[in-house]
Design a protein around this motif. Structure first.
Motif, mmCIF file in Angstrom:
data_model
loop_
_atom_site.group_PDB
_atom_site.id
_atom_site.type_symbol
_atom_site.label_atom_id
_atom_site.label_comp_id
_atom_site.label_asym_id
_atom_site.label_seq_id
_atom_site.Cartn_x
_atom_site.Cartn_y
_atom_site.Cartn_z
ATOM 1 N N MET A 77 -8.450 9.389 8.312
ATOM 2 C CA MET A 77 -9.518 9.148 8.497
ATOM 3 C C MET A 77 -10.173 8.512 9.601
ATOM 4 O O MET A 77 -11.122 9.018 10.411
ATOM 5 N N LYS A 78 -9.330 7.659 10.138
ATOM 6 C CA LYS A 78 -9.582 7.086 11.854
ATOM 7 C C LYS A 78 -9.622 8.125 12.655
ATOM 8 O O LYS A 78 -10.517 8.362 13.638
ATOM 9 N N LYS A 108 -1.833 6.522 0.865
ATOM 10 C CA LYS A 108 -3.159 5.921 1.239
ATOM 11 C C LYS A 108 -2.978 5.308 2.635
ATOM 12 O O LYS A 108 -3.953 5.783 3.475
ATOM 13 N N GLU A 109 -1.761 5.085 3.100
ATOM 14 C CA GLU A 109 -1.781 4.821 4.564
ATOM 15 C C GLU A 109 -2.055 5.908 5.403
ATOM 16 O O GLU A 109 -2.719 5.907 6.487
ATOM 17 N N ARG A 110 -1.500 7.182 5.002
ATOM 18 C CA ARG A 110 -1.728 8.431 5.761
ATOM 19 C C ARG A 110 -3.068 8.666 5.520
ATOM 20 O O ARG A 110 -3.745 9.178 6.826
ATOM 21 N N MET A 130 0.941 -1.242 -0.013
ATOM 22 C CA MET A 130 -0.004 -0.057 -0.145
ATOM 23 C C MET A 130 0.978 1.235 -0.019
ATOM 24 O O MET A 130 1.853 1.351 0.730
ATOM 25 N N GLN A 153 -5.813 6.566 5.438
ATOM 26 C CA GLN A 153 -6.511 5.934 6.240
ATOM 27 C C GLN A 153 -6.378 6.089 7.793
ATOM 28 O O GLN A 153 -7.385 6.125 8.725
ATOM 29 N N ALA A 154 -5.057 6.400 8.163
ATOM 30 C CA ALA A 154 -4.767 6.845 9.521
ATOM 31 C C ALA A 154 -5.759 8.158 9.811
ATOM 32 O O ALA A 154 -6.343 8.308 10.934
ATOM 33 N N ARG A 185 -13.075 10.813 2.931
ATOM 34 C CA ARG A 185 -13.899 9.628 2.302
ATOM 35 C C ARG A 185 -13.898 9.821 0.767
ATOM 36 O O ARG A 185 -13.887 9.059 0.001
ATOM 37 N N LYS A 228 -10.337 4.454 -4.917
ATOM 38 C CA LYS A 228 -10.666 3.152 -4.984
ATOM 39 C C LYS A 228 -11.339 3.264 -6.441
ATOM 40 O O LYS A 228 -11.216 2.028 -6.886
ATOM 41 N N MET A 232 -10.751 9.147 -0.622
ATOM 42 C CA MET A 232 -10.431 7.448 -0.497
ATOM 43 C C MET A 232 -11.507 6.888 -1.738
ATOM 44 O O MET A 232 -11.127 5.937 -2.389
#
Length: 149
Positions: free
Chosen positions: A12-13, A5-7, A1, A9-10, A28, A35, A31
């Motif tokens: 977003m959380k 994209k990892e950043r 990944m 995701q983090a 979102r 996607k 993302m």
């Protein structure tokens, strides 16, 4: 990944936990765009391709802001500017005018461009160096003016 994209995701959380609804919505959207491209092309995007998606989103927001301003829709202008601010957080540091000018001159020399017909060659050299770091439509206009005279 990809790292980007990892950043995302983090972040977003983190936005979910902090209750930042507006920021979460924009992340979102990012993302979903990533996607969508991955599904359409059946690939996993790397950082350069994610930057291209972000760059496209920035361009769309800027165009929307211009249209909303001309229509007098300040409420929509504010919403688009807020989205633009979040998207730009994931782009690399913007190039200064001097850096853009320098890169254009290097690209002109590297491609051996002599006229407006060589614009594609010059832009092909510039795009990987400037993706996400400069407004490519402005760069294109600058290159065009240099090549045409």
């Amino acid at each position: 990944m990809s790292v980007l994209k990892e950043r995302l995701q983090a972040d977003m959380k983190a936005a979910m936990k902090a209750g930042e609804k507006d920021r979460l919505g924009v992340i979102r959207l990012i993302m979903a765009a990533i996607k969508q491209r991955e599904v359409d092309e059946r690939i996993q995007l790397d950082d350069a391709q994610v930057l291209a998606v972000l760059d496209k989103m920035v361009k769309q927001r800027r165009e929307s802001i211009t249209q909303f301003q001309s229509a007098g829709r300040d409420d929509l202008v504010a919403a688009e500017q807020a989205e633009l601010g979040v998207i730009q957080e994931y782009l690399p540091q913007a190039l200064s005018e001097e850096e853009v000018e320098s890169l254009i001159k290097e690209a002109l020399a590297e491609s051996g461009a002599s006229g407006i017909g060589d614009m594609g060659k010059v832009m092909a050299v510039l795009k990987p160096k400037m993706q996400g770091r400069a407004d490519m439509s402005m760069v294109s206009l600058r290159v065009k003016s240099l090549l045409s005279g």
